[in-house]
Design an enzyme around this catalytic site. Structure first.
Site, short mmCIF file in Angstrom:
data_model
loop_
_atom_site.label_atom_id
_atom_site.label_comp_id
_atom_site.label_asym_id
_atom_site.label_seq_id
_atom_site.Cartn_x
_atom_site.Cartn_y
_atom_site.Cartn_z
N ILE A 42 43.26 36.38 36.21
CA ILE A 42 43.06 34.93 36.37
C ILE A 42 41.99 34.39 35.40
O ILE A 42 41.97 33.20 35.09
CB ILE A 42 42.69 34.62 37.84
N HIS A 110 41.98 48.74 40.14
CA HIS A 110 42.84 48.04 39.18
C HIS A 110 42.50 48.52 37.78
O HIS A 110 41.32 48.64 37.43
CB HIS A 110 42.69 46.52 39.28
N HIS A 112 42.46 47.52 33.98
CA HIS A 112 42.56 46.37 33.07
C HIS A 112 43.31 46.83 31.82
O HIS A 112 42.91 47.81 31.18
CB HIS A 112 41.17 45.91 32.63
P1 AMP Z 1 36.54 43.97 38.15
O1 AMP Z 1 35.26 43.38 37.67
O2 AMP Z 1 36.95 45.18 37.34
O3 AMP Z 1 36.55 44.22 39.64
O4 AMP Z 1 37.65 42.90 37.82
C1 AMP Z 1 38.20 42.02 38.74
C2 AMP Z 1 39.12 41.12 37.96
O5 AMP Z 1 39.98 40.47 38.87
C3 AMP Z 1 38.40 40.05 37.14
O6 AMP Z 1 38.72 40.22 35.76
C4 AMP Z 1 38.94 38.75 37.71
O7 AMP Z 1 39.13 37.75 36.73
C5 AMP Z 1 40.25 39.20 38.33
N1 AMP Z 1 40.74 38.39 39.43
C6 AMP Z 1 40.05 37.94 40.51
N2 AMP Z 1 40.86 37.24 41.32
C7 AMP Z 1 42.09 37.24 40.76
C8 AMP Z 1 43.36 36.68 41.12
N3 AMP Z 1 43.52 35.98 42.25
N4 AMP Z 1 44.40 36.88 40.29
C9 AMP Z 1 44.26 37.58 39.14
N5 AMP Z 1 43.09 38.14 38.75
C10 AMP Z 1 42.02 37.97 39.54
#
Ligand code: AMP
Length: 126
Positions: A42, A110, A112
């Site tokens: 997002i 997740h 990236h």
């Molecule tokens: P991390 O810091 O590795 O936990 O990354 C979490 C990621 O999730 C961040 O890059 C956010 O931009 C992404 N994120 C959070 N909420 C959403 C959402 N609803 N849809 C897609 N990505 C998201």
């Protein structure tokens, strides 16, 4: 719950990414298998920024590694996303933020998938 999607494993009603798997929160899905889901971040940090998750809830990559089949599925899905997004020739980054020092924000593991431009250094000291 979105038709055709089912909760697998310890899906949590409070976990953001479990709720995306359940279809309760919208996401731009780019790839899906029986056990994985990939959707656009997002807040993209690169022209292509896709998150690849197991549908089953594992909080981080350490927990995911205890489920080798799920770990292999996530890796295969990440490679498929990279192919599909046209990243393989130029290169891309596959990254798991894990825990506080790495700034992990969402505790549903997740990967990236980042690419589409030359990427900066992998380790940035504050
Ligand atoms: P991390 O810091 O590795 O936990 O990354 C979490 C990621 O999730 C961040 O890059 C956010 O931009 C992404 N994120 C959070 N909420 C959403 C959402 N609803 N849809 C897609 N990505 C998201």
């Amino acid at each position: 719950m979105r038709p055709g999607r089912s909760r697998i494993g310890r899906a949590s009603d409070t976990c953001l990414f479990c709720r995306i798997v359940a279809g309760e929160i919208p996401a731009t899905v780019v790839h899906e298998t029986d056990t994985t889901l990939a959707f656009r971040d997002i807040g993209p940090k690169a022209p292509v920024h896709v998150l690849v998750i197991p549908k089953a809830h594992h909080p981080d990559v350490v927990a995911l590694a205890r489920d080798p089949a799920a770990a292999a599925d996530v890796l295969a899905a990440a490679a498929a996303v990279a192919e599909q997004e046209g990243l393989v020739g130029d290169g891309f980054r596959l990254m798991f933020n894990t825990g506080g020092y790495a700034g992990q924000e969402v505790f549903h593991v997740h990967a990236h998938v980042l690419g589409g431009t030359p990427l900066g250094p992998m380790v940035v000291l504050p």
